[in-house]
Motif scaffolding. Structure first.
Motif, PDB file in Angstrom:
ATOM      1  N   LEU A 158       0.849  -1.177   0.000  1.00  0.00           N
ATOM      2  CA  LEU A 158       0.000   0.000   0.000  1.00  0.00           C
ATOM      3  C   LEU A 158       0.889   1.233   0.000  1.00  0.00           C
ATOM      4  CD1 LEU A 158      -1.623  -2.315   1.661  1.00  0.00           C
ATOM      5  CD2 LEU A 158      -3.100  -0.429   2.290  1.00  0.00           C
ATOM      6  N   CYS A 207      -4.526   6.076  -1.414  1.00  0.00           N
ATOM      7  CA  CYS A 207      -3.812   4.857  -1.060  1.00  0.00           C
ATOM      8  C   CYS A 207      -3.989   3.866  -2.198  1.00  0.00           C
ATOM      9  CB  CYS A 207      -4.345   4.277   0.238  1.00  0.00           C
ATOM     10  SG  CYS A 207      -3.523   2.752   0.753  1.00  0.00           S
ATOM     11  N   HIS A 263      -3.086   0.275  -3.804  1.00  0.00           N
ATOM     12  CA  HIS A 263      -2.622  -1.037  -3.374  1.00  0.00           C
ATOM     13  C   HIS A 263      -2.369  -1.948  -4.561  1.00  0.00           C
ATOM     14  CE1 HIS A 263      -6.787  -2.601  -3.922  1.00  0.00           C
ATOM     15  NE2 HIS A 263      -7.154  -1.467  -3.387  1.00  0.00           N
TER      16      HIS A 263
END
Length: 112
Positions: A4, A22, A24
């Protein structure tokens, strides 16, 4: 293990806005809950906001009405829109995918 990576932190004046992202990598996490936490120096990490796979959201009382958590599963990214930021010392915001991993953190300071 999923990686992440947060972005979007910085210094902002009181009343201003920031959007944290964020991103990922790895498997499909569309069924996983995701969350943002923050930690100020000398304090415990605290939950700021979370979003379930069904997009139900939950917010800390201190940010309700000012922050919005959202997710874009197609982009493997979730967000924290922070409006009307209140003066506070430096804090590190971490993103988290439930039962999987944490991001490395991004620094946010709200100060004039």
């Amino acid at each position: 293990q999923v990686q992440l990576v947060e972005s979007g932190g910085g210094l902002v004046q009181p009343g201003g806005s920031l959007t944290l992202s964020c991103r990922h990598s790895g498997s499909d996490f569309s069924l996983s809950a995701m969350a943002w936490y923050r930690q100020a120096p000398g304090k415990q990490r605290e939950l700021v906001a979370s979003i379930a796979s069904g997009r139900n959201t939950n917010y800390a009382a201190s940010v309700k009405g000012r922050f919005t958590i959202s997710r874009d599963n197609a982009k493997n990214t979730f967000y924290l829109q922070m409006n009307n930021l209140e003066p506070e010392g430096p804090a590190v915001y971490y993103c988290y995918i439930a039962y999987h991993n944490w991001g490395q953190g991004t620094h946010v300071t709200v100060s004039s």
